[in-house]
Design an enzyme around this catalytic site. Structure first.
Site, mmCIF file in Angstrom:
data_model
loop_
_atom_site.group_PDB
_atom_site.id
_atom_site.type_symbol
_atom_site.label_atom_id
_atom_site.label_comp_id
_atom_site.label_asym_id
_atom_site.label_seq_id
_atom_site.Cartn_x
_atom_site.Cartn_y
_atom_site.Cartn_z
ATOM 1 N N HIS B 262 0.819 -1.213 0.000
ATOM 2 C CA HIS B 262 0.000 0.000 0.000
ATOM 3 C C HIS B 262 0.858 1.272 0.000
ATOM 4 O O HIS B 262 0.329 2.376 -0.113
ATOM 5 C CB HIS B 262 -1.022 -0.007 1.143
ATOM 6 N N ASP B 298 0.934 -7.846 2.647
ATOM 7 C CA ASP B 298 0.979 -6.497 2.071
ATOM 8 C C ASP B 298 2.450 -6.104 1.880
ATOM 9 O O ASP B 298 3.031 -5.393 2.694
ATOM 10 C CB ASP B 298 0.264 -5.555 3.061
ATOM 11 N N SER B 371 4.201 1.995 8.070
ATOM 12 C CA SER B 371 4.029 0.785 7.261
ATOM 13 C C SER B 371 5.267 0.513 6.418
ATOM 14 O O SER B 371 5.799 1.417 5.775
ATOM 15 C CB SER B 371 2.830 0.944 6.331
#
Lengths: 110, 456
Positions: B262, B298, B371
């Protein structure tokens, strides 16, 4: 608590204090308080947060953002400002030594 | 504090001194702290930040919040009036003050303050809290040691140099975009005391004499290395920018960075990678692999055009131990306006499918922008995983930074190694074919088909 923390804990215990600010003769008006650090004991010099003095500033909180103001003298606050500093026993004091190892801790019920 | 009076407070076993009167010598602020505060928390995003003593949803008047914000970087120097006959026992060593920059990012800190101020000092005086130096910008420091309202002004001490006063609490709580950040804002003690000395010198002669009594900064005679380089993994995260999206990443080889899908979602996309330490560098690269949207993992892999110099390459862990101390490094909260933040906690859960770890949970504070950043074992320094997300309750909108999810490095390492050695993406493509039980875990669902859907 690990051994590495011993000096930090002792320093914190000796230096930690709480500072209260209130108006003379107006305890019902409440008090403002914060934590502080005892920098030296003779003379007793304490550094604490400045936020508790905002209600006492003669010129209001705007004085804190005045251009270039890096410090304000003590008389920037009203004459009715009263301060109390409270701390625990120091390691150097007889009271502190006497209490070492005593198991008087309690956990009030929620 | 508007706390309910509980059963009568009983002493902690250490008799407190009665409160002593004191006088205000001066109010002072550190100009550099104010400048860095304006840079980090001001500007266009200023309205997103709140430092009030109450949660964003609590009723605090705008005037009250404005006053708190104005006073945030201000401290006060007081003189305690001497008591009768107490001076002999009031001797004690002066506080040792750590020079600015002596404590590296990631170094352990201990905060000491009185939650709720003067409320119930028998119970709350000098409550300790442990954390690390999470980030710094000049004299503006951040720690993940948990502090509460009333601890403003409390001291923050270092384990190395032993017991040195590093900073004072400026704001114990802060929120960004209505999310509790879980970091405490500090003002370094050394520049604050320098400002106090300068200010006292400009007041009346009696005050000048007091300036000489303020504790000096620790110097070489103390015999301690003042420029501790800190743990090497504190510099391991890189900032990854892909178009308008940014996040964190970790270099697993000199030209190979792992981040989240992402953050860098499309293969072949150009990506800019920035490192901040040991020197600031910007290197372009491109996404060589990103898992499909349907994959529970992810992950994206970026190949760089040049080597990333000076960044320690992490050693991947082979085993995970629930309860072990862990550290997350990432660019959450501040992005490129500040170096990466370091937050600590424990490995709170290792979720397994068929005896294979597929998800790690930690108690570290993890924020938007973290992230793709690395999760390390604090003890061994091994790379445990890649941070994928923290937790949001979709019903209430609340975000929980201290519950977060990472992809175990054991899931990625064989494929990364294969790609590094041969350029073969086959191993990484396997991440798109994760089994249904793994997908169920990452959807935060129970394994049983009839289980209720999670609200998270």
């Amino acid at each position: 608590m690990g051994r590495q923390w011993g000096p930090a804990m002792r320093a914190a215990e000796q230096a930690g204090c709480v500072v209260s600010a209130f108006r003379a003769g107006q305890p019902e008006a409440g008090s403002w308080s914060c934590s502080g650090v005892i920098l030296s004991r003779r003379p007793g010099l304490v550094l604490c947060h400045g936020g508790i003095f905002t209600p006492f500033l003669r010129a209001g909180s705007g004085a804190l953002t005045a251009a270039g103001a890096a410090f304000l003298p003590g008389d920037s606050c009203g004459d009715d400002l009263r301060l109390h500093v409270q701390w625990g026993p120091t390691a150097a004091s007889p009271a502190g030594r006497a209490e070492r190892g005593r198991t008087g801790l309690c956990t009030p019920h929620c | 504090a508007g706390l309910e009076p509980s059963p009568p407070a009983r002493p902690r076993g250490r008799p407190l001194r009665p409160p002593r009167p004191a006088e205000l010598l001066l109010l002072l602020s550190c100009p550099a702290f104010r400048a860095h505060f304006a840079r980090l928390f001001g500007g266009e995003a200023a309205e997103q930040w709140h430092f009030a003593n109450a949660a964003p949803d609590d009723e605090v008047s705008e005037d009250e919040e404005e006053d708190q914000l104005r006073a945030l970087g201000w401290f006060a120097l007081l003189r305690v009036r001497p008591g009768h006959g107490e001076e002999a026992e009031e001797r004690g060593p002066a506080v040792a003050v750590a020079p600015l920059g002596a404590v590296p990012k990631g170094a352990p800190l201990m905060a000491c303050g009185s939650p709720f101020g003067a409320f119930c000092p028998d119970i709350f005086l000098n409550t300790l809290s442990r954390g690390v130096l999470s980030n710094s910008a000049g004299p503006l420091l951040l720690t993940d040691a948990r502090c509460l309202p009333g601890t403003e002004g409390g001291g923050v001490f270092a384990a190395r140099p032993a017991g040195a006063l590093v900073a004072l609490v400026a704001a114990p709580l802060c929120w960004k975009a209505r999310e509790w950040v879980g970091l405490t804002l500090l003002c370094a003690a050394a520049p604050l005391l320098r400002a106090a000395r300068a200010a006292l010198g400009r007041l009346h002669p009696g005050a000048t004499a007091l300036a000489a009594l303020l504790p000096p900064e620790m110097g070489a005679p103390w015999g301690l290395p003042l420029r501790d380089p800190g743990p090497p993994w504190a510099t391991a995260a890189v900032l990854v920018e892909c178009s308008t999206v940014w996040g964190s990443g970790v270099a697993v080889a000199p030209r190979l960075v792992v981040t989240c899908r992402h953050v860098a979602p499309r293969e072949a996309t150009r990506v800019l990678v920035r490192s901040t330490t040991p020197k600031s560098a910007m290197i372009w690269g491109h996404v060589v692999f990103a898992t499909q949207e349907t994959s529970p993992y992810d992950i994206a892999v970026v190949s760089l055009d040049e080597d990333l110099d000076g960044i320690p390459m992490p050693v991947p862990a082979e085993h995970f131990h629930e309860g072990e101390a862990v550290t997350v490094v990432g660019f959450g909260v501040f992005g490129q306006t500040c170096g990466p933040s370091v937050t600590t906690g424990i490995l709170s859960a290792v979720v397994q499918v068929d005896d294979t770890p597929v998800m790690l949970q930690t108690t570290c504070a993890v924020h938007g922008g973290s992230s793709g950043g690395p999760l390390f074992s604090t003890g061994s320094g091994e790379l445990l995983g890649i941070v994928a997300s923290n937790t949001r309750d979709n019903n209430t909108g609340a975000t929980y930074p201290h519950l977060n999810f990472s992809i175990p490095i054991t899931v990625l390492q064989p494929a990364l190694q294969k790609y590094s050695q041969t350029g073969d993406l086959g191993g990484l493509r396997e991440l798109d074919r994760a089994t249904e039980p793994v997908r169920v875990v990452w959807r935060l669902q129970r394994p049983l088909a009839e289980a209720l859907r999670s609200k998270l």
